[in-house]
Structures are given as structure tokens and as C-alpha cells.
Design a protein around this motif. Structure first.
Motif, PDB file in Angstrom:
ATOM      1  N   ALA A 145      -8.491 -17.743  38.343  1.00  0.00           N
ATOM      2  CA  ALA A 145      -9.059 -18.720  39.274  1.00  0.00           C
ATOM      3  C   ALA A 145      -9.705 -19.869  38.510  1.00  0.00           C
ATOM      4  CB  ALA A 145     -10.073 -18.043  40.187  1.00  0.00           C
ATOM      5  N   ALA A 146     -10.427 -19.536  37.443  1.00  0.00           N
ATOM      6  CA  ALA A 146     -11.061 -20.576  36.635  1.00  0.00           C
ATOM      7  C   ALA A 146     -10.023 -21.493  35.994  1.00  0.00           C
ATOM      8  CB  ALA A 146     -11.931 -19.932  35.558  1.00  0.00           C
ATOM      9  N   LEU A 147      -8.954 -20.908  35.488  1.00  0.00           N
ATOM     10  CA  LEU A 147      -7.894 -21.696  34.858  1.00  0.00           C
ATOM     11  C   LEU A 147      -7.175 -22.586  35.873  1.00  0.00           C
ATOM     12  CD1 LEU A 147      -6.434 -18.912  32.523  1.00  0.00           C
ATOM     13  CD2 LEU A 147      -7.671 -20.966  31.780  1.00  0.00           C
ATOM     14  N   MET A 148      -7.094 -22.123  37.132  1.00  0.00           N
ATOM     15  CA  MET A 148      -6.453 -22.905  38.192  1.00  0.00           C
ATOM     16  C   MET A 148      -7.337 -24.015  38.729  1.00  0.00           C
ATOM     17  SD  MET A 148      -4.672 -19.859  40.456  1.00  0.00           S
ATOM     18  CE  MET A 148      -4.358 -20.969  41.845  1.00  0.00           C
ATOM     19  N   SER A 149      -8.637 -23.879  38.552  1.00  0.00           N
ATOM     20  CA  SER A 149      -9.590 -24.785  39.189  1.00  0.00           C
ATOM     21  C   SER A 149      -9.585 -26.185  38.579  1.00  0.00           C
ATOM     22  CB  SER A 149     -10.999 -24.199  39.096  1.00  0.00           C
ATOM     23  OG  SER A 149     -11.953 -25.101  39.626  1.00  0.00           O
ATOM     24  N   ASP A 150      -9.687 -27.181  39.469  1.00  0.00           N
ATOM     25  CA  ASP A 150      -9.860 -28.566  39.047  1.00  0.00           C
ATOM     26  C   ASP A 150     -11.277 -29.044  39.350  1.00  0.00           C
ATOM     27  OD1 ASP A 150      -7.118 -28.899  38.286  1.00  0.00           O
ATOM     28  OD2 ASP A 150      -6.619 -29.033  40.420  1.00  0.00           O
ATOM     29  N   GLY A 151     -12.105 -28.134  39.836  1.00  0.00           N
ATOM     30  CA  GLY A 151     -13.435 -28.522  40.275  1.00  0.00           C
ATOM     31  C   GLY A 151     -14.550 -27.828  39.533  1.00  0.00           C
ATOM     32  N   LYS A 152     -15.615 -27.533  40.266  1.00  0.00           N
ATOM     33  CA  LYS A 152     -16.825 -26.998  39.638  1.00  0.00           C
ATOM     34  C   LYS A 152     -17.129 -25.562  40.033  1.00  0.00           C
ATOM     35  CE  LYS A 152     -19.848 -28.836  43.294  1.00  0.00           C
ATOM     36  NZ  LYS A 152     -21.034 -29.689  43.584  1.00  0.00           N
ATOM     37  N   ALA A 153     -16.268 -24.961  40.900  1.00  0.00           N
ATOM     38  CA  ALA A 153     -16.569 -23.598  41.332  1.00  0.00           C
ATOM     39  C   ALA A 153     -15.324 -22.909  41.870  1.00  0.00           C
ATOM     40  CB  ALA A 153     -17.659 -23.601  42.408  1.00  0.00           C
ATOM     41  N   VAL A 154     -15.363 -21.575  41.834  1.00  0.00           N
ATOM     42  CA  VAL A 154     -14.334 -20.734  42.445  1.00  0.00           C
ATOM     43  C   VAL A 154     -15.055 -19.594  43.164  1.00  0.00           C
ATOM     44  CG1 VAL A 154     -12.580 -21.265  40.694  1.00  0.00           C
ATOM     45  CG2 VAL A 154     -14.093 -19.294  40.370  1.00  0.00           C
ATOM     46  N   GLY A 155     -14.339 -18.887  44.055  1.00  0.00           N
ATOM     47  CA  GLY A 155     -15.022 -17.849  44.805  1.00  0.00           C
ATOM     48  C   GLY A 155     -14.141 -16.681  45.185  1.00  0.00           C
ATOM     49  N   VAL A 156     -14.797 -15.551  45.479  1.00  0.00           N
ATOM     50  CA  VAL A 156     -14.102 -14.355  45.941  1.00  0.00           C
ATOM     51  C   VAL A 156     -14.760 -13.863  47.222  1.00  0.00           C
ATOM     52  CG1 VAL A 156     -15.518 -12.859  44.446  1.00  0.00           C
ATOM     53  CG2 VAL A 156     -13.376 -11.998  45.390  1.00  0.00           C
ATOM     54  N   VAL A 157     -13.931 -13.453  48.179  1.00  0.00           N
ATOM     55  CA  VAL A 157     -14.394 -12.870  49.437  1.00  0.00           C
ATOM     56  C   VAL A 157     -14.151 -11.373  49.377  1.00  0.00           C
ATOM     57  CG1 VAL A 157     -14.066 -12.788  51.938  1.00  0.00           C
ATOM     58  CG2 VAL A 157     -13.903 -14.976  50.730  1.00  0.00           C
ATOM     59  N   GLY A 158     -15.218 -10.586  49.491  1.00  0.00           N
ATOM     60  CA  GLY A 158     -15.113  -9.132  49.441  1.00  0.00           C
ATOM     61  C   GLY A 158     -15.094  -8.510  50.820  1.00  0.00           C
ATOM     62  N   GLY A 159     -14.589  -7.285  50.900  1.00  0.00           N
ATOM     63  CA  GLY A 159     -14.528  -6.563  52.168  1.00  0.00           C
ATOM     64  C   GLY A 159     -15.714  -5.636  52.352  1.00  0.00           C
ATOM     65  N   GLY A 160     -15.446  -4.335  52.439  1.00  0.00           N
ATOM     66  CA  GLY A 160     -16.503  -3.358  52.670  1.00  0.00           C
ATOM     67  C   GLY A 160     -17.566  -3.399  51.586  1.00  0.00           C
ATOM     68  N   ASP A 161     -18.826  -3.243  51.998  1.00  0.00           N
ATOM     69  CA  ASP A 161     -19.926  -3.292  51.050  1.00  0.00           C
ATOM     70  C   ASP A 161     -20.090  -1.925  50.398  1.00  0.00           C
ATOM     71  OD1 ASP A 161     -22.120  -3.874  49.577  1.00  0.00           O
ATOM     72  OD2 ASP A 161     -23.451  -4.339  51.256  1.00  0.00           O
ATOM     73  N   ASN A 162     -19.359  -1.712  49.304  1.00  0.00           N
ATOM     74  CA  ASN A 162     -19.376  -0.443  48.588  1.00  0.00           C
ATOM     75  C   ASN A 162     -19.374  -0.744  47.090  1.00  0.00           C
ATOM     76  OD1 ASN A 162     -16.461  -0.631  47.688  1.00  0.00           O
ATOM     77  ND2 ASN A 162     -16.165  -0.616  49.903  1.00  0.00           N
ATOM     78  N   PRO A 163     -19.623   0.263  46.253  1.00  0.00           N
ATOM     79  CA  PRO A 163     -19.700   0.001  44.805  1.00  0.00           C
ATOM     80  C   PRO A 163     -18.449  -0.640  44.214  1.00  0.00           C
ATOM     81  CG  PRO A 163     -20.643   2.134  45.312  1.00  0.00           C
ATOM     82  CD  PRO A 163     -20.017   1.645  46.584  1.00  0.00           C
ATOM     83  N   THR A 164     -17.267  -0.267  44.727  1.00  0.00           N
ATOM     84  CA  THR A 164     -16.032  -0.850  44.205  1.00  0.00           C
ATOM     85  C   THR A 164     -15.974  -2.341  44.468  1.00  0.00           C
ATOM     86  OG1 THR A 164     -14.815   1.228  44.464  1.00  0.00           O
ATOM     87  CG2 THR A 164     -13.515  -0.782  44.312  1.00  0.00           C
ATOM     88  N   THR A 165     -16.242  -2.738  45.718  1.00  0.00           N
ATOM     89  CA  THR A 165     -16.207  -4.151  46.072  1.00  0.00           C
ATOM     90  C   THR A 165     -17.268  -4.938  45.312  1.00  0.00           C
ATOM     91  OG1 THR A 165     -15.364  -3.660  48.287  1.00  0.00           O
ATOM     92  CG2 THR A 165     -16.388  -5.801  47.976  1.00  0.00           C
TER      93      THR A 165
END
Length: 327
Positions: A145-165
Motif C-alpha cells: 500500500a505504501a509503495l502504491m501511494s502517491d499521497g501522505k497516508a494509507v489505511g486498512v479496514v478491519g472486521g471482527g474485533d479480535n486479536p487476529t484482526t
């Protein structure tokens, strides 16, 4: 607890040596798959279901249950065990402790959970888990994602609130910020795998804060994230399955979990008598996770050959252990 490593090549070779008995063994082997989500989620559950259908085409006797709630999982699993299925597969972290317990009640049957073995627990010899290397995969996607970015930030959307996520979210942010100086990594864990609206909202929030590349670990919620992000002009990375069709022009690649391959290989182990439980199967990172964009690996309109080469260099270091996510 015992641990062992194997590979697709080794298993395929073993299978090739047994061609004379494979058809009979398959026909006599029964496999049940229990899914916490929908087979139409386009990701985590869909991939495992595809593996089950491939087994059916290969002569296995199969059954499945989808959208099984956490409360109903024990009864559904026990039902299949009581019906005498040779292999019961539980698809997700929800099956970890349960399989360590219930497998003791059915010593002649095999149980496979697509999650890590529970800690501080002796694993029965007929129960098998898998080291999916979720944080390693997430680190790789944060770097991409960082390598693809042309801007100042990237992000991830997580699902269930558990240790894996939570671990995956932290690894993504760690990698993004380590890969490109000055870049900010964002993570929003929605607490839900099955709410597309929450995914769209989370993606929109991060884009509003400057993110121009969005990844997800969130099934249907993730589909919403992809749709929301791409509609606002952000680039996206799919997850768990090949998701190019959701946003062909904005999709860099999808990190497809090889759930179909895992389901098929473990069933073949049971069929040919090579199933060996008591711990965790540790496939190579490149077997468990496959970058896919249609018939190829990545979108050349969004990712240059040089960028992909830089990503593969980081990916190889993660696979070898040279880079270890701190999360």
C-alpha cells in the motif's frame, strides 16, 4: 504440542504415487465444512467453499453449513461428528478451543481448524491447526500500500474485533510507515465482518484524513470498504479472494487466502492416511497467500514493474523471517 511443515509439492507428489487408489479413497471420505459467514461473501468463506466444491468434483462426499453463529457452532460441529464425518473443518478462529476439546470425544475422526492452535493446551492427535501467518501477510500489504501511494497516508479496514484482526491492523500500519518515510498508516477495526455500510464509512473516514490506498481484512464489511474507497478515487487492495471485479480500475491486486487449497490438501491427507494432527501445519507464506489480479498477479496500470519488484523483495524477507512484524 508437535509441529510439522509440509508443502503443496510434497503432498501432490504423495498423491501422484497413489493414483490407483485415490478415486476409491476419495469416494469413501466424508468432509463437513462449518462456516461462520456466507459462501457469497466474496472472500474468506467463499474460498473455503470453493475448496469443498473441488473436493466434491474429485469424488469426496461433502456437506457444509454457512452463517453459523458463535453460539450455534458447538452444536453444528457435534452434529457432523455424530453423523460420522471423517473430517470436520471449522473455518476461522471461532473453532480453536472447541476443536481441542471436541476432538477428544471422537478419536476416530479428524478435525481441522483454519486458525492457530490454542495456547497452553495439549492438542489431541486427531486435531490439526494451521499457522496462517496473518501478521506477516498484513505486513506485506502495508508495504505494498505504501509503495502504491502517491499521497501522505494509507489505511486498512478491519472486521471482527479480535486479536487476529488487531494484530493485522498493527502490522499493516508498521509496514506502511517503515516502507515510506513520512507516510501515515491508519487502521479502523469496525467490529463486524458482515456490514458493508461500516466498511464504506471506515474507508471514507481514512480517505478524508488523506489516505489514497485502502486494504481490508473484513469480508462483507471489506467489500463495502472497497466500493466506498474506489468510488472516491482511492486505490484499493482486495483480501481473502480475488476481488478485481469489485473495482477493476482501482484494484492493485488481491491477497487471496488459499483457503481452497488448505481445505483440499487436508482432505487428501485424511483420504490417503497421511493426516497428522496434534499441532499446527505450517505452509509457506507463498502457499497460504496468493496475490491475484484476474489472470495475472497485479494491475500494471497502477503498479509498475519496479514497484512490484520492491514489494516482492520485502515479501521475501517477511517469508524468510528476515523481517518480523513487531505486532
Amino acid at each position: 504440542m508437535s509441529y510439522f511443515k509440509t508443502s503443496k509439492v510434497m503432498l501432490s507428489t504423495a498423491a501422484a504415487l497413489m493414483l490407483g487408489t485415490a478415486s476409491t479413497a476419495n469416494a469413501e471420505t466424508t468432509v463437513a465444512l462449518v462456516l461462520p459467514g456466507s459462501i457469497a461473501d466474496g472472500g474468506w468463506n467463499a474460498g473455503a467453499y470453493q475448496g469443498l466444491q473441488a473436493l466434491k468434483a474429485d469424488g469426496f462426499d461433502v456437506a457444509f453449513s454457512e452463517n453459523v453463529s458463535q453460539a450455534d457452532i458447538p452444536a453444528v460441529v457435534q452434529g457432523y461428528a455424530d453423523d460420522g464425518y471423517d473430517l470436520v473443518i471449522g473455518h476461522g478462529y471461532q473453532f480453536g478451543s472447541l476443536f481441542a476439546e471436541i476432538s477428544e470425544e471422537y478419536p476416530e475422526q479428524a478435525f481441522f481448524a483454519t486458525t492457530s492452535a490454542p495456547g497452553n493446551t495439549e492438542i489431541p492427535s486427531n486435531a490439526l491447526y494451521v499457522e496462517f501467518r496473518y501478521t506477516d501477510a498484513a505486513y506485506g500489504m502495508g508495504a505494498l500500500a505504501a509503495l502504491m501511494s502517491d499521497g501522505k497516508a494509507v489505511g486498512v479496514v478491519g472486521g471482527g474485533d479480535n486479536p487476529t484482526t488487531q494484530g493485522m491492523a498493527k502490522a499493516f500500519v508498521e509496514a506502511a510507515e517503515a516502507t515510506k518515510d513520512g507516510l501515515k498508516g491508519y487502521a479502523i477495526v469496525t467490529g463486524d465482518y458482515n456490514d458493508a455500510a461500516k466498511g464504506r464509512e471506515a474507508a471514507s473516514t481514512m480517505i478524508g484524513n488523506g489516505a489514497d490506498v485502502i486494504w481490508h481484512t473484513a469480508d462483507i464489511t471489506g467489500i463495502g470498504a472497497i466500493e466506498g474507497a474506489s468510488s472516491q478515487g482511492a486505490k484499493v487492495i482486495g483480501m481473502f479472494a480475488e476481488q478485481t471485479e469489485l473495482a477493476p480500475s482501482e484494484m492493485g491486486t488481491s491477497l487471496s487466502a488459499n483457503n481452497a487449497g488448505l481445505v483440499q490438501e487436508v482432505a487428501k491427507m485424511v483420504a490417503d492416511g497421511s493426516f497428522e494432527g496434534g499441532g499446527m501445519w505450517e505452509p509457506a507464506l507463498g502457499f497460504s497467500w496468493l496475490p491475484l489480479y484476474g489472470d495475472t498477479t497485479y494491475n500494471t496500470d497502477l503498479i509498475s514493474e519496479d514497484t512490484w519488484a520492491k514489494f516482492l523483495e520485502i515479501w521475501a524477507k517477511v517469508d524468510s523471517g528476515e523481517i518480523e512484524p513487531a505486532s
